[in-house]
Design an enzyme around this catalytic site. Structure first.
Site, short mmCIF file in Angstrom:
data_model
loop_
_atom_site.label_atom_id
_atom_site.label_comp_id
_atom_site.label_asym_id
_atom_site.label_seq_id
_atom_site.Cartn_x
_atom_site.Cartn_y
_atom_site.Cartn_z
N SER A 79 0.83 -1.21 0.00
CA SER A 79 0.00 0.00 0.00
C SER A 79 0.87 1.26 0.00
O SER A 79 1.99 1.28 0.51
CB SER A 79 -0.90 0.03 1.24
N1 SAH Z 1 -1.45 -4.50 3.85
C1 SAH Z 1 -0.74 -4.83 2.64
C2 SAH Z 1 -1.56 -4.52 1.42
C3 SAH Z 1 -1.32 -5.50 0.33
S1 SAH Z 1 -2.44 -5.42 -1.04
C4 SAH Z 1 0.60 -4.13 2.59
O1 SAH Z 1 0.85 -3.19 3.37
O2 SAH Z 1 1.45 -4.54 1.81
C5 SAH Z 1 -3.84 -6.33 -0.43
C6 SAH Z 1 -3.61 -7.78 -0.11
O3 SAH Z 1 -4.91 -8.35 0.16
C7 SAH Z 1 -3.01 -8.62 -1.23
O4 SAH Z 1 -1.85 -9.23 -0.76
C8 SAH Z 1 -4.11 -9.66 -1.55
O5 SAH Z 1 -3.60 -10.92 -1.90
C9 SAH Z 1 -4.88 -9.71 -0.24
N2 SAH Z 1 -6.24 -10.21 -0.35
C10 SAH Z 1 -7.15 -10.04 -1.35
N3 SAH Z 1 -8.31 -10.67 -1.07
C11 SAH Z 1 -8.14 -11.25 0.15
C12 SAH Z 1 -8.98 -12.05 1.00
N4 SAH Z 1 -10.23 -12.40 0.64
N5 SAH Z 1 -8.48 -12.49 2.17
C13 SAH Z 1 -7.22 -12.16 2.56
N6 SAH Z 1 -6.38 -11.41 1.80
C14 SAH Z 1 -6.84 -10.96 0.62
#
Ligand code: SAH
Length: 215
Positions: free
Chosen positions: A64
């Site tokens: 993010s």
């Molecule tokens: N908090 C993270 C954001 C990563 S992007 C950071 O700081 O890097 C969002 C993430 O949500 C991705 O890794 C994606 O694989 C995950 N994601 C998407 N759908 C999801 C679900 N149903 N359950 C858990 N994770 C999920």
């Protein structure tokens, strides 16, 4: 793992930029100043780690943008010792910021490769959090209820299981998709078992929240 003076200096600049963009929560800014974001990124992007941008982290996902992490962390109003459920562990950067804020963090990721990689990284960095490979739509019933819930992917709607797993008096911060890649930051405040106060807090862009684990 190297966190040089140069990296620390770049982080100070990032914090100054976030202040300029309107972030005023001093505890959140202090946490961002502490967490070495460059160590959460792929080597090819490390030199950009302190730009206020999202970057690829593999498996079609992104770390993010710092501004988004700052806004979501601020809206959560984290108090030390609170239990927080995070949906979307990804790189683990947001997880680390929440741990710096004193929370006990439970985080779920649906991409197995990211779950495994980030589990190792957070261990190595000494950030203690409980991570799970699973589907965030289901939450994590065995550790519920949570003081706070943060969703870091664009949700098509607010999942019922997450509403149930929030304590009365607790808060959920969740980006809800208007269309693909355009999310409204919604804050839900749980007043009683089935009454929620809701507010909208600006437009953001997230990768989508998808159902079922991805092996
Ligand atoms: N908090 C993270 C954001 C990563 S992007 C950071 O700081 O890097 C969002 C993430 O949500 C991705 O890794 C994606 O694989 C995950 N994601 C998407 N759908 C999801 C679900 N149903 N359950 C858990 N994770 C999920």
């Amino acid at each position: 793992m190297l966190d040089s003076f140069k990296h620390q200096g770049l982080r100070k600049r990032l914090v100054a930029l976030l202040k300029d963009k309107g972030i005023s929560n001093s505890r959140v800014l202090a946490a961002i100043e502490k967490v070495p974001r460059h160590l959460y990124m792929d080597n090819s992007f490390v030199s950009h780690a302190y730009e206020d941008k999202a970057f690829p982290i593999g498996a079609d996902q992104t770390i993010s943008q710092p501004y988004t992490v700052a806004v979501q962390s601020g809206l959560l109003e984290v108090q030390p010792g609170e239990s927080i459920l995070e949906i979307g562990t990804g790189s683990g950067y947001q997880t680390a910021v929440l741990v710096e804020l004193g929370a006990k963090v439970y985080s779920i990721e649906r991409q197995r490769s990211l779950y495994l990689k980030t589990k190792m990284l957070l261990d190595k960095m000494g950030y203690r959090a409980d991570l799970k490979f699973g589907d965030g739509f289901r939450g994590w019933p065995s550790f519920a209820p949570f003081d706070k819930i943060i969703v870091t992917c664009g949700a098509p709607f607010v999942p019922e299981d997450l509403k149930k797993q929030l304590k009365v008096g607790g808060k959920m911060v969740i980006p809800v998709s208007q269309k693909a890649g355009s999310e409204k930051m919604i804050v839900l405040h749980k007043q009683s078992e089935d009454v929620f106060d809701t507010s909208e807090n600006g437009d953001f862009r997230f990768v989508p929240m998808l159902e079922k684990r991805n092996l």
